[in-house]
Design a protein around this motif. Structure first.
Motif, PDB file in Angstrom:
ATOM      1  N   HIS A  41     -14.932  31.651 -63.064  1.00 23.46           N
ATOM      2  CA  HIS A  41     -14.771  31.587 -64.524  1.00 23.46           C
ATOM      3  C   HIS A  41     -15.976  30.897 -65.169  1.00 23.46           C
ATOM      4  O   HIS A  41     -15.855  29.819 -65.771  1.00 23.46           O
ATOM      5  CB  HIS A  41     -13.487  30.839 -64.883  1.00 23.46           C
ATOM      6  N   PRO A  42     -17.162  31.483 -65.090  1.00 22.21           N
ATOM      7  CA  PRO A  42     -18.356  30.833 -65.661  1.00 22.21           C
ATOM      8  C   PRO A  42     -18.251  30.624 -67.167  1.00 22.21           C
ATOM      9  O   PRO A  42     -18.892  29.723 -67.715  1.00 22.21           O
ATOM     10  CB  PRO A  42     -19.486  31.808 -65.318  1.00 22.21           C
ATOM     11  N   GLU A  43     -17.406  31.424 -67.825  1.00 21.76           N
ATOM     12  CA  GLU A  43     -17.261  31.289 -69.272  1.00 21.76           C
ATOM     13  C   GLU A  43     -16.624  29.962 -69.675  1.00 21.76           C
ATOM     14  O   GLU A  43     -16.713  29.555 -70.844  1.00 21.76           O
ATOM     15  CB  GLU A  43     -16.427  32.448 -69.826  1.00 21.76           C
ATOM     16  N   HIS A  44     -16.000  29.258 -68.725  1.00 20.72           N
ATOM     17  CA  HIS A  44     -15.350  27.992 -69.036  1.00 20.72           C
ATOM     18  C   HIS A  44     -16.332  26.830 -69.188  1.00 20.72           C
ATOM     19  O   HIS A  44     -15.939  25.746 -69.622  1.00 20.72           O
ATOM     20  CB  HIS A  44     -14.342  27.633 -67.944  1.00 20.72           C
ATOM     21  N   PHE A  45     -17.594  27.047 -68.839  1.00 18.44           N
ATOM     22  CA  PHE A  45     -18.550  25.938 -68.796  1.00 18.44           C
ATOM     23  C   PHE A  45     -19.582  26.129 -69.904  1.00 18.44           C
ATOM     24  O   PHE A  45     -20.359  27.092 -69.885  1.00 18.44           O
ATOM     25  CB  PHE A  45     -19.196  25.865 -67.412  1.00 18.44           C
ATOM     26  N   ALA A  50     -25.640  32.527 -69.496  1.00 16.23           N
ATOM     27  CA  ALA A  50     -25.509  33.890 -68.988  1.00 16.23           C
ATOM     28  C   ALA A  50     -24.893  33.839 -67.597  1.00 16.23           C
ATOM     29  O   ALA A  50     -25.114  32.885 -66.844  1.00 16.23           O
ATOM     30  CB  ALA A  50     -26.873  34.580 -68.928  1.00 16.23           C
ATOM     31  N   ALA A  51     -24.119  34.870 -67.280  1.00 20.13           N
ATOM     32  CA  ALA A  51     -23.514  34.963 -65.954  1.00 20.13           C
ATOM     33  C   ALA A  51     -23.778  36.352 -65.390  1.00 20.13           C
ATOM     34  O   ALA A  51     -23.511  37.366 -66.064  1.00 20.13           O
ATOM     35  CB  ALA A  51     -22.014  34.689 -66.018  1.00 20.13           C
ATOM     36  N   SER A  67     -25.119  32.159 -76.666  1.00 20.00           N
ATOM     37  CA  SER A  67     -25.855  30.950 -77.028  1.00 20.00           C
ATOM     38  C   SER A  67     -25.039  29.736 -76.614  1.00 20.00           C
ATOM     39  O   SER A  67     -23.812  29.805 -76.479  1.00 20.00           O
ATOM     40  CB  SER A  67     -26.118  30.921 -78.531  1.00 20.00           C
ATOM     41  N   THR A  68     -25.713  28.616 -76.423  1.00 23.12           N
ATOM     42  CA  THR A  68     -25.051  27.370 -76.050  1.00 23.12           C
ATOM     43  C   THR A  68     -25.600  26.253 -76.926  1.00 23.12           C
ATOM     44  O   THR A  68     -26.637  26.409 -77.578  1.00 23.12           O
ATOM     45  CB  THR A  68     -25.302  27.005 -74.570  1.00 23.12           C
ATOM     46  N   PRO A  69     -24.938  25.106 -76.932  1.00 25.86           N
ATOM     47  CA  PRO A  69     -25.436  23.992 -77.752  1.00 25.86           C
ATOM     48  C   PRO A  69     -26.575  23.212 -77.104  1.00 25.86           C
ATOM     49  O   PRO A  69     -26.984  22.177 -77.639  1.00 25.86           O
ATOM     50  CB  PRO A  69     -24.196  23.109 -77.919  1.00 25.86           C
ATOM     51  N   CYS A  74     -28.901  27.799 -68.695  1.00 23.52           N
ATOM     52  CA  CYS A  74     -28.427  28.033 -67.328  1.00 23.52           C
ATOM     53  C   CYS A  74     -27.944  29.474 -67.207  1.00 23.52           C
ATOM     54  O   CYS A  74     -27.099  29.922 -67.984  1.00 23.52           O
ATOM     55  CB  CYS A  74     -27.281  27.090 -66.975  1.00 23.52           C
ATOM     56  N   THR A  75     -28.493  30.176 -66.218  1.00 25.78           N
ATOM     57  CA  THR A  75     -27.978  31.492 -65.840  1.00 25.78           C
ATOM     58  C   THR A  75     -27.248  31.320 -64.517  1.00 25.78           C
ATOM     59  O   THR A  75     -27.841  30.865 -63.527  1.00 25.78           O
ATOM     60  CB  THR A  75     -29.105  32.518 -65.684  1.00 25.78           C
TER      61      THR A  75
END
Length: 544
Positions: A41-45, A50-51, A67-69, A74-75
């Motif tokens: 579940h990479p979307e949880h982090f 990108a995964a 996008s992230t804050p 990290c991919t």
């Protein structure tokens, strides 16, 4: 451009926790990170921008881009490795049908796992221009890194964690050989604390130049997440925790907990008791218990609270805590114990609490015998000295054993993720971490300190160093309460003395402990050190 080879999940404790904190801190510092692991579940982090899924044929499927804050990126790359996941101790993993201690795998199976990872990582390195790799554990990711260095001239570091050393390298000559080969070609071997450095050098005396290439990298803690709370602030923290739990899937159900307790109190046949434990363990183990919100309401009264966080196996010492708790209750009658975690000993531990409450030594022995009949019990059972202390508790502290039957006296929460744990930790007074094996450096110890919780741990391995540092900021008369002997036979009586003393010392030490964590153990400085080491290795390797 940094590559990190982890091979397992990001959720959970130990090396999983280390990895997600290091990666988040690297992203916060503006680094570009490529993380290779099996997180479903990479979307949880929030730091994962990108995964990518690397499929069996080598093709890449993009799971998401976002996008992230964080200023860095990290991919996450999840390679196909087949149905088998090699582990150090028995466990359950959501995405794998076959989770096997690697010492039980054939050499061909080990080679298949390594080969699939090498193929995936080689493609990742070439596609993204990764200049240096970091490999977790002593096996098997360092073997992947070694082969990538041989074929693509990418240098690497290794950070051995205690589980790989104790449960694979020391027990199987195949893994000692693989680890030794990887150590020999590593640019730098990183050790979590001075004790781990000594242990690495002792295990691998055959590796030329290892001492000069082994350096210490501190453990860290997210001090923005783990913060102390006063007694007046605890109800608000618990309310936030209950709100967070409301959004989560659940694990063990109330009727399963009741069945475990009933079987321990009533079953006369060991086989029937073992069957009851198996049946009661049929749930998603890496989730909080059902109806946990109701149980947590009782913590708002701020009674003296002892917290254990860790995998529920004998090596973590939780059986010793249960054995000592009747003695603690006779000295601190309003104390309670909260047990956070999952593992194969969950049902036997609940059974032991119920059996102790009956006041019948025979029932305690019956639970211990039933636990031995469960799958994987040889790896997860407590030491014999602790088992005997559990039986003797009925005679040693009968009033305390009777108190174990009271609702809420011992609370099992099931698995809690980091976000939930950060809300629970400051609602405790004492954190107890009595491992009976050497720990490289338990991260939960530092999280307790950052939360202002008085830590009690085994004075051995990397924990001994953390205890010494924490002891610097408490009153000299209270330092001994932090220390437990590594001797299995002395552990239970030491806990019976240390926990009451720690409960008395906790209020005065709270703010000093939290300040120590902020000033000395924040993850950002550890991540900067790792990034600097990898940059220097890449520069030294240079172009072909």
């Amino acid at each position: 451009m940094i590559g990190i080879l982890h091979g397992y999940l990001l959720d959970g404790s130990g090396s999983n926790l280390w990895t997600r904190n290091i990666v988040q801190a690297l992203c916060a510092a503006g680094q570009e990170v490529h993380l290779v692991c099996q997180e479903p579940h990479p979307e949880h982090f929030p730091f994962v921008a990108a995964a990518h899924e690397v499929r069996e044929d080598g093709s890449v499927h993009v799971l998401f881009e976002r996008s992230t804050p964080f200023p860095g990126r990290c991919t996450l790359h999840r390679p196909w490795i087949g149905e088998t996941l090699p582990v150090y101790v028995p466990d359950r993993y959501e995405a794998f049908e076959r989770v096997v201690p690697m010492t039980e795998l054939s050499t061909a199976e080990v080679e298949a796992y390594v080969g699939r990872n090498v193929a995936a990582v080689a493609g990742i390195v070439e596609r993204h221009g990764i200049r240096a790799l970091h490999a977790n554990h002593a096996v098997l990711m360092p073997t992947v890194a070694r082969r990538i260095k041989e074929s693509l001239r990418v240098p690497y570091t290794i950070l051995p964690h205690g589980s790989a050393l104790e449960y694979a390298v020391r027990r199987d000559v195949r893994f000692h050989a693989l680890a030794s080969e990887a150590m020999a070609q590593a640019g730098v071997v990183l050790a979590v604390g001075a004790e781990m450095r000594t242990r690495i050098l002792e295990i691998f005396p055959e590796v030329a130049g290892l001492e000069a290439r082994t350096s210490v990298l501190r453990l860290g803690v997210d001090t923005a997440l783990f913060e102390p709370a006063t007694a007046a602030e605890r109800p608000a923290r618990l309310e936030r925790l209950r709100e967070a739990l409301a959004e989560l899937p659940r694990g063990k159900r109330a009727e399963q907990r009741a069945a475990t307790t009933r079987a321990a109190r009533e079953a006369e046949d060991v086989d029937a008791l073992a069957d009851a434990f198996r049946s009661a363990s049929d749930y998603a183990q890496k989730y909080p218990d059902a109806e946990l919100e109701d149980a947590l309401k009782g913590l708002a009264d701020c009674a003296p609270t002892v917290l254990f966080v860790g995998r529920l196996i004998g090596a973590k010492g939780i059986h010793a805590v249960v054995a000592a708790f009747p003695d603690v209750l006779e000295r601190v009658p309003d104390a309670r114990l909260v047990v956070v975690g999952h593992g194969p000993e969950r049902e036997p531990l609940e059974g032991l609490v119920a059996a102790l409450a009956t006041g019948e030594p025979a029932r305690v022995r019956r639970v211990l015998e039933a636990a031995r009949r469960l799958e994987g019990s040889a790896e997860t059972a407590p030491p014999p000295e602790v088992e005997e202390a559990l039986v003797r508790a009925v005679v040693r502290a009968p009033a305390g054993c009777a108190m174990l039957a009271e609702p809420g006296r011992v609370l099992f929460t099931g698995y809690l993720a980091h976000a939930e744990l950060a809300l629970l930790f400051p609602c405790a007074d004492v954190g107890v971490f009595p491992s009976v094996v050497l720990e490289a450096g338990p991260l939960v110890f530092l999280e307790a300190v950052a939360s202002g919780v008085f830590p009690v741990g085994t004075e051995a391995g990397g924990m001994a160093h953390s205890i010494a540092e924490a002891g610097e900021v408490v009153m000299a008369t209270d330092r001994q309460a932090m220390k437990l002997p590594p001797d299995h036979g002395a552990l239970v009586p030491a806990l019976a003395t240390a926990i009451p003393a720690a409960l008395r010392a906790a209020p005065a030490a709270r703010e000093a402990l939290a300040t120590l964590a902020r000033e000395r153990w924040d993850w950002r400085s550890i991540a900067a050190s790792l990034a600097g080491t990898l940059d220097r290795l890449a520069e030294r390797m240079g172009p072909e």
